[in-house]
Every structure is written in structure tokens, then in C-alpha cells.
Write a protein that holds these residues in place. Structure first.
Motif, mmCIF file in Angstrom:
data_model
loop_
_atom_site.group_PDB
_atom_site.id
_atom_site.type_symbol
_atom_site.label_atom_id
_atom_site.label_comp_id
_atom_site.label_asym_id
_atom_site.label_seq_id
_atom_site.Cartn_x
_atom_site.Cartn_y
_atom_site.Cartn_z
ATOM 1 N N TYR A 174 -11.127 -0.199 3.211
ATOM 2 C CA TYR A 174 -9.696 -0.462 3.060
ATOM 3 C C TYR A 174 -9.005 -0.374 4.411
ATOM 4 O O TYR A 174 -9.479 0.276 5.348
ATOM 5 N N GLN A 176 -4.841 0.289 5.527
ATOM 6 C CA GLN A 176 -3.535 0.631 4.967
ATOM 7 C C GLN A 176 -2.474 0.641 6.065
ATOM 8 O O GLN A 176 -2.708 1.128 7.170
ATOM 9 N N PHE A 184 3.934 1.981 1.458
ATOM 10 C CA PHE A 184 2.624 1.624 1.988
ATOM 11 C C PHE A 184 2.126 0.349 1.318
ATOM 12 O O PHE A 184 2.496 0.019 0.193
ATOM 13 N N ARG A 186 -1.829 -1.436 0.936
ATOM 14 C CA ARG A 186 -3.253 -1.228 1.184
ATOM 15 C C ARG A 186 -4.044 -2.404 0.637
ATOM 16 O O ARG A 186 -3.831 -2.833 -0.500
#
Length: 210
Positions: A174, A176, A184, A186
């Protein structure tokens, strides 16, 4: 799983405890349930819980209880054995989330059990265990990345001829992007480790803590 859009809120109770609630909107085209344009493949989840702040706030332990609305767990509204619409309180979800974050690293564990609440003894009820873990490096206060492992396994299946089975087992990574006020975004992607579920996975999560 196609996309997850969620938001969580923490309201201080004392120096170490917060009241929390969350909402999540799921799309699930990967399940291939074939409801067409009825909207039954859209699924919402809402829950409340308590967030315990430990290690000067670096470690957060959050037990929660939620409900789902749609058709995945209980089969939804049905006519002649076919799903024709979703239902309120499709399922109940007890869960535990553990987060760790310092200046350079972050980690998250999630474990939840999704139990059918409607039509539980009917011919289209499903229960699932859902868990993931990821560990990330903070390249800056706004950017982090790392490996991600996730498992969704069906533990109860009342469909005619159905049986419990692994839905997917994912391994990937991932990246982010975060803003100081708690927003946020992601993006997570990788491979499905289960040979019976060929294909890659990709998932976008957007959320806000406030």
C-alpha cells in the motif's frame, strides 16, 4: 473488493479513552453475485466502539460493534429464490482494530466477524471472518508505504449445496497519503494467493478522523 469509503470519529472520554463511531460504504463487484442493476451489490456498515490510547498515544486499541445493510450476509429481500433488494440490519459485526504509529513507522491489525442477522436460517445466509495486517514506513509526515496481507474466509454457508470456503487471501502493498487534519487516501494492490480465485486485487480507501 472494489472500493471502501469510510470515516471515523473519536470523542474524548478521559485522557486515555475515546468514544468512537465509524461508517463505511463498500462496493463488492468481486463477489460476482449477479444482482444486475438493483443496487444490492452496494453495502453499508455503521458501528460504535471505544478507543484506548496507550504508550502516550502511539498504540490505539479499538473494540467496536457494527451493523451492515444490504444483501451479502442475509441474502437480502428475495423472490422465487432470487435477490430483489437489500435489507436493513443484514448483519452484525464485532471487531477489533489495533494501530501503532510513531515518527517513522506505522502498523495496523484488524479482525472482524461478520454474522448474518436476517434470514439467518434461510437458504442464503453467510458468515465471514475478515482480517488484515500491514506495516508501513513513513517517508514523510504525509506519505507512507509498506506490505499488506488480508484474508476473507466464509465460515458459514446455508446456500443449497454451499459450504464454507476461503473467499480470498491477498498479499501486496500500500501507499498512503495523509493530511494533518486526519484526512487520508490509501491505495492497496497485489496478488490473490488462493489458486481458486485467480486475479489481482486493488482497493482504494478514503477516510477521515476528526
Amino acid at each position: 473488493m472494489g472500493a471502501i469509503v469510510g470515516a471515523s470519529h473519536f470523542q474524548p472520554v478521559d485522557d486515555k479513552t475515546d468514544f468512537s463511531f465509524y461508517g463505511t460504504f463498500w462496493t463488492k463487484p468481486a463477489f460476482g453475485l449477479g444482482q444486475g442493476n438493483t443496487g444490492d451489490d452496494l453495502w453499508t456498515e455503521f458501528g460504535v466502539g471505544v478507543n484506548f490510547n496507550l504508550m502516550d498515544g502511539k498504540l490505539k486499541v479499538k473494540p467496536q460493534i457494527g451493523i451492515t445493510n444490504g444483501s451479502l450476509l442475509g441474502g437480502g429481500a428475495r423472490a422465487r429464490s432470487a435477490t430483489v433488494g437489500g435489507k436493513f440490519l443484514d448483519g452484525v459485526v464485532p471487531s477489533l482494530t489495533v494501530n501503532y504509529s510513531d515518527d517513522k513507522t506505522e502498523a495496523e491489525y484488524y479482525g472482524g466477524y461478520y454474522l448474518a442477522a436476517r434470514n439467518r436460517e434461510g437458504d442464503a445466509a453467510l458468515d465471514f471472518v475478515h482480517t488484515w495486517v500491514n506495516v508501513g514506513y513513513k517517508a514523510s509526515p504525509n506519505v507512507s508505504f509498506g506490505p499488506h496481507y488480508e484474508l476473507l474466509s466464509n465460515t458459514r454457508n446455508t446456500y443449497v449445496g454451499g459450504r464454507p470456503s476461503k473467499t480470498y487471501e491477498w498479499l501486496g502493498g500500500y501507499v498512503q497519503f495523509a493530511l494533518p487534519k486526519g484526512f487520508f487516501a490509501r491505495f492497496t494492490a497485489g496478488a490473490d494467493l488462493d489458486k481458486d480465485n485467480a486475479g489481482d486485487f486493488y482497493m482504494m480507501s478514503v477516510g477521515m478522523s476528526f
